[in-house]
Design an enzyme around this catalytic site. Structure first.
Site, PDB file in Angstrom:
ATOM      1  N   ASP A   1       0.888  -0.933  -0.008  1.00  0.00           N
ATOM      2  CA  ASP A   1      -0.284   0.127   0.192  1.00  0.00           C
ATOM      3  C   ASP A   1       0.788   1.487  -0.229  1.00  0.00           C
ATOM      4  O   ASP A   1       2.042   1.239  -0.188  1.00  0.00           O
ATOM      5  CB  ASP A   1      -0.761   0.178   1.242  1.00  0.00           C
ATOM      6  CG  ASP A   1      -0.239  -0.736   2.487  1.00  0.00           C
ATOM      7  OD1 ASP A   1       0.771  -0.703   2.561  1.00  0.00           O
ATOM      8  OD2 ASP A   1      -0.917  -1.065   3.627  1.00  0.00           O
TER       9      ASP A   1
ATOM     10  N   HIS B   1      -7.006  -4.442  10.377  1.00  0.00           N
ATOM     11  CA  HIS B   1      -7.107  -4.447   8.698  1.00  0.00           C
ATOM     12  C   HIS B   1      -5.819  -5.321   8.644  1.00  0.00           C
ATOM     13  O   HIS B   1      -5.027  -5.386   8.932  1.00  0.00           O
ATOM     14  CB  HIS B   1      -6.767  -2.839   8.658  1.00  0.00           C
ATOM     15  CG  HIS B   1      -6.004  -2.262   8.809  1.00  0.00           C
ATOM     16  ND1 HIS B   1      -5.715  -1.022   9.376  1.00  0.00           N
ATOM     17  CD2 HIS B   1      -4.321  -2.107   9.148  1.00  0.00           C
ATOM     18  CE1 HIS B   1      -4.391   0.165   9.891  1.00  0.00           C
ATOM     19  NE2 HIS B   1      -4.033  -1.171   8.889  1.00  0.00           N
TER      20      HIS B   1
ATOM     21  N   ASN C   1      -7.328  -2.802  14.887  1.00  0.00           N
ATOM     22  CA  ASN C   1      -9.238  -3.217  14.556  1.00  0.00           C
ATOM     23  C   ASN C   1      -9.266  -4.136  13.108  1.00  0.00           C
ATOM     24  O   ASN C   1     -10.260  -4.400  12.357  1.00  0.00           O
ATOM     25  CB  ASN C   1      -9.191  -1.386  13.839  1.00  0.00           C
ATOM     26  CG  ASN C   1      -8.785  -1.685  12.261  1.00  0.00           C
ATOM     27  OD1 ASN C   1      -7.546  -1.763  11.904  1.00  0.00           O
ATOM     28  ND2 ASN C   1      -9.516  -0.454  11.650  1.00  0.00           N
TER      29      ASN C   1
ATOM     30  N   GLU D   1      -9.934  -1.774   5.313  1.00  0.00           N
ATOM     31  CA  GLU D   1     -10.040  -1.547   6.684  1.00  0.00           C
ATOM     32  C   GLU D   1     -11.578  -2.382   6.919  1.00  0.00           C
ATOM     33  O   GLU D   1     -11.724  -2.682   6.140  1.00  0.00           O
ATOM     34  CB  GLU D   1     -10.585   0.343   6.691  1.00  0.00           C
ATOM     35  CG  GLU D   1      -9.267   0.557   6.223  1.00  0.00           C
ATOM     36  CD  GLU D   1      -8.343   1.127   8.593  1.00  0.00           C
ATOM     37  OE1 GLU D   1      -8.515  -0.020   9.114  1.00  0.00           O
ATOM     38  OE2 GLU D   1      -7.757   2.497   7.901  1.00  0.00           O
TER      39      GLU D   1
HETATM   40  C1  GLP Z   1      -0.526   0.251   8.914  1.00  0.00           C
HETATM   41  C2  GLP Z   1       0.144  -0.491   6.934  1.00  0.00           C
HETATM   42  C3  GLP Z   1      -0.445  -1.922   7.635  1.00  0.00           C
HETATM   43  C4  GLP Z   1      -0.027  -2.505   8.453  1.00  0.00           C
HETATM   44  C5  GLP Z   1      -0.712  -1.841   9.724  1.00  0.00           C
HETATM   45  C6  GLP Z   1       0.230  -2.517  11.092  1.00  0.00           C
HETATM   46  O1  GLP Z   1      -1.512   0.900   8.248  1.00  0.00           O
HETATM   47  N1  GLP Z   1      -0.716   0.102   5.961  1.00  0.00           N
HETATM   48  O2  GLP Z   1       0.175  -2.901   6.695  1.00  0.00           O
HETATM   49  O3  GLP Z   1       0.964  -4.044   8.619  1.00  0.00           O
HETATM   50  O4  GLP Z   1      -0.685  -0.390   9.734  1.00  0.00           O
HETATM   51  O5  GLP Z   1       1.531  -1.493  11.708  1.00  0.00           O
HETATM   52  P1  GLP Z   1       1.993  -1.535  12.339  1.00  0.00           P
HETATM   53  O6  GLP Z   1       3.249  -2.292  11.811  1.00  0.00           O
HETATM   54  O7  GLP Z   1       2.933  -0.511  12.529  1.00  0.00           O
HETATM   55  O8  GLP Z   1       1.684  -1.358  14.333  1.00  0.00           O
END
Ligand code: GLP
Length: 241
Positions: A67, A138, A136, A143
């Site tokens: 992404d 995702h 959440n 989402e």
């Molecule tokens: C982000 C990314 C995800 C990631 C998630 C967790 O928003 N788009 O690909 O897995 O949130 O992030 P973190 O590893 O910083 O907790």
């Protein structure tokens, strides 16, 4: 699903880097799906270490990131392009034209989604998709919602996601409201998936993803449909299993 719980973050990162490194040694032309966020940072650090030690080469590897934020040019300090350069791409021998991310600054976002989707189709399938998880539930930026989109698409970020990611921006207001993301269909087409989660903030999402019903309210629960998922957790993320 193959679930592993590690006593420390270091052991988890070693195991994940070992899995990725082993795959690339077996198949030097592997296609890797990459994730951003805090979770994979230690894994990338170990891949860089192993590259410097001559244990692994990315010369023939292709990568696709999940992404990117809409509106951030590749050189923006908080873009996922910048994140990947800082944590992996600038430190290994992956050719720059083999590292793919969606372009969040594209003038025509729908055309950019189609371009990225077609590129994954042409160069894929992805051999191993690395995934974090949002608190959440995702995955990538898919989402929780009544309906999920299978392919690459533009998504409106949940307020909780914008708050969680505000730490990467100077001002919380600067967190973009939209992102380009692979859809759940793109993710489920990977040959294998490595889901990684760390910390107690992820425990409930992990419980719902792995043990709850399959529901679009928890996009990660769709991973239960995939035949080859390895899930690596630290003790806190795994404490509700
Ligand atoms: C982000 C990314 C995800 C990631 C998630 C967790 O928003 N788009 O690909 O897995 O949130 O992030 P973190 O590893 O910083 O907790």
């Amino acid at each position: 699903m193959n679930i592993h719980i590690y006593e420390s973050e270091e052991l988890l990162d070693e195991a994940a880097a070992g899995l990725i490194g082993g795959l690339v040694r077996l198949n030097p032309r592997a296609v890797l799906g990459l994730a951003t966020g805090s979770t994979p940072v230690g894994i990338y650090r170990r891949l860089v270490r192993d590259y410097r030690a001559g244990l692994i080469s990315f010369r023939d590897v292709t990568t696709f990131n999940l992404d990117e934020y809409v509106g951030l040019p590749a050189d923006h300090p908080a873009s996922y392009h910048t994140f990947m350069r800082e944590h992996l791409f600038d430190h290994v021998d992956l050719p720059s034209d083999a590292a793919h991310l969606p372009n969040g600054a594209a003038a025509d976002l729908d055309a950019e989604c189609r371009r990225y989707e077609a590129l994954i189709e042409a160069k894929g399938p992805i051999d191993l998709q690395i995934l974090g998880i949002g608190s959440n539930g995702h995955i990538a930026f898919n989402e929780p919602a009544p309906e999920l989109v299978p392919g690459v698409h533009v998504v409106e970020l949940a307020e909780s996601t914008r708050r969680a990611n505000a730490r990467f921006f100077d001002d919380p207001q600067d967190v973009p409201k939209h992102a380009l993301t692979m859809g759940v269909g793109s993710i489920l087409q990977a040959r294998a998936i490595l889901l990684v989660a760390k910390g107690k903030d992820k425990a409930e999402a992990i419980r719902r993803a792995l043990k709850g019903p399959i529901t679009t309210d928890c996009p990660a629960s769709l991973l239960q449909l995939h035949p080859r998922v390895v899930c690596m957790l630290d003790q806190e993320a795994g404490e509700l299993l």
